[in-house]
Design a protein around this motif. Sequence first.
Motif, PDB file in Angstrom:
ATOM      1  N   THR A  49      34.287  37.131  53.095  1.00 56.82           N
ATOM      2  CA  THR A  49      35.523  37.757  52.621  1.00 56.82           C
ATOM      3  C   THR A  49      35.543  37.917  51.101  1.00 56.82           C
ATOM      4  O   THR A  49      36.340  38.687  50.581  1.00 56.82           O
ATOM      5  CB  THR A  49      36.759  36.950  53.038  1.00 56.82           C
ATOM      6  OG1 THR A  49      36.674  35.640  52.488  1.00 56.82           O
ATOM      7  CG2 THR A  49      36.864  36.877  54.556  1.00 56.82           C
ATOM      8  N   ARG A  50      34.688  37.192  50.384  1.00 55.89           N
ATOM      9  CA  ARG A  50      34.590  37.328  48.923  1.00 55.89           C
ATOM     10  C   ARG A  50      33.192  37.804  48.587  1.00 55.89           C
ATOM     11  O   ARG A  50      32.198  37.178  48.965  1.00 55.89           O
ATOM     12  CB  ARG A  50      34.865  36.005  48.216  1.00 55.89           C
ATOM     13  CG  ARG A  50      34.766  36.130  46.696  1.00 55.89           C
ATOM     14  CD  ARG A  50      35.209  34.862  45.980  1.00 55.89           C
ATOM     15  NE  ARG A  50      34.520  33.676  46.426  1.00 55.89           N
ATOM     16  CZ  ARG A  50      33.501  33.086  45.773  1.00 55.89           C
ATOM     17  NH1 ARG A  50      33.041  33.595  44.651  1.00 55.89           N
ATOM     18  NH2 ARG A  50      32.957  31.996  46.263  1.00 55.89           N
ATOM     19  N   ILE A  51      33.124  38.903  47.875  1.00 56.37           N
ATOM     20  CA  ILE A  51      31.839  39.489  47.520  1.00 56.37           C
ATOM     21  C   ILE A  51      31.721  39.514  45.994  1.00 56.37           C
ATOM     22  O   ILE A  51      32.578  40.082  45.317  1.00 56.37           O
ATOM     23  CB  ILE A  51      31.703  40.920  48.078  1.00 56.37           C
ATOM     24  CG1 ILE A  51      32.004  40.924  49.575  1.00 56.37           C
ATOM     25  CG2 ILE A  51      30.321  41.488  47.792  1.00 56.37           C
ATOM     26  CD1 ILE A  51      32.234  42.304  50.140  1.00 56.37           C
ATOM     27  N   ARG A  63      39.918  40.372  52.415  1.00 55.61           N
ATOM     28  CA  ARG A  63      41.201  40.022  53.052  1.00 55.61           C
ATOM     29  C   ARG A  63      42.382  40.632  52.308  1.00 55.61           C
ATOM     30  O   ARG A  63      43.278  41.203  52.897  1.00 55.61           O
ATOM     31  CB  ARG A  63      41.386  38.510  53.102  1.00 55.61           C
ATOM     32  CG  ARG A  63      40.583  37.844  54.161  1.00 55.61           C
ATOM     33  CD  ARG A  63      40.931  36.373  54.250  1.00 55.61           C
ATOM     34  NE  ARG A  63      39.933  35.689  55.059  1.00 55.61           N
ATOM     35  CZ  ARG A  63      39.619  34.440  54.944  1.00 55.61           C
ATOM     36  NH1 ARG A  63      40.221  33.679  54.062  1.00 55.61           N
ATOM     37  NH2 ARG A  63      38.695  33.901  55.716  1.00 55.61           N
ATOM     38  N   SER A  64      42.377  40.469  50.997  1.00 56.91           N
ATOM     39  CA  SER A  64      43.523  40.917  50.195  1.00 56.91           C
ATOM     40  C   SER A  64      43.359  42.334  49.648  1.00 56.91           C
ATOM     41  O   SER A  64      44.336  42.942  49.216  1.00 56.91           O
ATOM     42  CB  SER A  64      43.742  39.958  49.027  1.00 56.91           C
ATOM     43  OG  SER A  64      42.647  40.019  48.136  1.00 56.91           O
ATOM     44  N   GLY A  65      42.132  42.856  49.642  1.00 51.05           N
ATOM     45  CA  GLY A  65      41.897  44.171  49.059  1.00 51.05           C
ATOM     46  C   GLY A  65      41.932  44.154  47.544  1.00 51.05           C
ATOM     47  O   GLY A  65      42.060  45.186  46.899  1.00 51.05           O
ATOM     48  N   PRO A 105      37.528  44.705  28.857  1.00 47.08           N
ATOM     49  CA  PRO A 105      36.587  43.674  29.312  1.00 47.08           C
ATOM     50  C   PRO A 105      36.882  43.177  30.727  1.00 47.08           C
ATOM     51  O   PRO A 105      36.025  42.590  31.371  1.00 47.08           O
ATOM     52  CB  PRO A 105      36.758  42.550  28.298  1.00 47.08           C
ATOM     53  CG  PRO A 105      38.096  42.764  27.689  1.00 47.08           C
ATOM     54  CD  PRO A 105      38.376  44.229  27.767  1.00 47.08           C
ATOM     55  N   HIS A 106      38.122  43.428  31.233  1.00 49.38           N
ATOM     56  CA  HIS A 106      38.554  42.864  32.516  1.00 49.38           C
ATOM     57  C   HIS A 106      39.559  43.809  33.154  1.00 49.38           C
ATOM     58  O   HIS A 106      40.482  44.275  32.484  1.00 49.38           O
ATOM     59  CB  HIS A 106      39.204  41.499  32.242  1.00 49.38           C
ATOM     60  CG  HIS A 106      39.684  40.788  33.451  1.00 49.38           C
ATOM     61  ND1 HIS A 106      38.918  39.871  34.113  1.00 49.38           N
ATOM     62  CD2 HIS A 106      40.858  40.847  34.117  1.00 49.38           C
ATOM     63  CE1 HIS A 106      39.619  39.391  35.138  1.00 49.38           C
ATOM     64  NE2 HIS A 106      40.795  39.980  35.161  1.00 49.38           N
ATOM     65  N   LEU A 107      39.414  44.093  34.437  1.00 49.72           N
ATOM     66  CA  LEU A 107      40.346  44.977  35.134  1.00 49.72           C
ATOM     67  C   LEU A 107      40.586  44.439  36.532  1.00 49.72           C
ATOM     68  O   LEU A 107      39.654  44.015  37.210  1.00 49.72           O
ATOM     69  CB  LEU A 107      39.774  46.392  35.214  1.00 49.72           C
ATOM     70  CG  LEU A 107      40.674  47.425  35.871  1.00 49.72           C
ATOM     71  CD1 LEU A 107      40.656  48.697  35.053  1.00 49.72           C
ATOM     72  CD2 LEU A 107      40.203  47.695  37.278  1.00 49.72           C
ATOM     73  N   LYS A 108      41.837  44.483  36.971  1.00 50.98           N
ATOM     74  CA  LYS A 108      42.213  44.018  38.306  1.00 50.98           C
ATOM     75  C   LYS A 108      42.803  45.204  39.067  1.00 50.98           C
ATOM     76  O   LYS A 108      43.708  45.869  38.567  1.00 50.98           O
ATOM     77  CB  LYS A 108      43.239  42.896  38.175  1.00 50.98           C
ATOM     78  CG  LYS A 108      43.679  42.276  39.459  1.00 50.98           C
ATOM     79  CD  LYS A 108      44.616  41.114  39.120  1.00 50.98           C
ATOM     80  CE  LYS A 108      45.347  40.614  40.319  1.00 50.98           C
ATOM     81  NZ  LYS A 108      46.271  39.522  39.966  1.00 50.98           N
ATOM     82  N   TYR A 109      42.301  45.461  40.278  1.00 50.63           N
ATOM     83  CA  TYR A 109      42.804  46.547  41.117  1.00 50.63           C
ATOM     84  C   TYR A 109      43.284  45.976  42.435  1.00 50.63           C
ATOM     85  O   TYR A 109      42.564  45.270  43.120  1.00 50.63           O
ATOM     86  CB  TYR A 109      41.704  47.578  41.379  1.00 50.63           C
ATOM     87  CG  TYR A 109      42.093  48.622  42.400  1.00 50.63           C
ATOM     88  CD1 TYR A 109      43.050  49.585  42.105  1.00 50.63           C
ATOM     89  CD2 TYR A 109      41.526  48.631  43.661  1.00 50.63           C
ATOM     90  CE1 TYR A 109      43.424  50.527  43.049  1.00 50.63           C
ATOM     91  CE2 TYR A 109      41.887  49.574  44.609  1.00 50.63           C
ATOM     92  CZ  TYR A 109      42.840  50.519  44.294  1.00 50.63           C
ATOM     93  OH  TYR A 109      43.207  51.458  45.226  1.00 50.63           O
ATOM     94  N   ASP A 110      44.532  46.300  42.786  1.00 51.27           N
ATOM     95  CA  ASP A 110      45.120  45.849  44.045  1.00 51.27           C
ATOM     96  C   ASP A 110      45.182  47.045  44.985  1.00 51.27           C
ATOM     97  O   ASP A 110      45.964  47.980  44.778  1.00 51.27           O
ATOM     98  CB  ASP A 110      46.517  45.290  43.791  1.00 51.27           C
ATOM     99  CG  ASP A 110      47.132  44.665  45.029  1.00 51.27           C
ATOM    100  OD1 ASP A 110      46.687  44.974  46.162  1.00 51.27           O
ATOM    101  OD2 ASP A 110      48.065  43.860  44.862  1.00 51.27           O
TER     102      ASP A 110
END
Length: 78
Positions: free
Chosen positions: A12-14, A44-46, A67-72
């Motif tokens: 589930t975590r890649i 699981r969470s996308g 330097p860091h990006l979060k996509y939901d």
Amino acid sequence: LADTAYFFDDNTRIELRKVETTFYTTSGARDAYLTSLRGTYNTRSGLMIARGNVVVITEEGRRLSTPHLKYDQSTNEI
């Protein structure tokens, strides 16, 4: 896409290396393209987190460098 992918936590975590991601609109048109050195994707969470020289270029030509990006994926928000 990634050069290397490591699977953890019942797949589930890649953990990814040399990431290339294409984002699409709801109608299927290409919207933006992301590249980064590393990334994590949770099936699981996308939720996707890109790290290291993250660059996003939209089809309109706008460019985001960070330097860091979060996509939901569930809310379609960066």
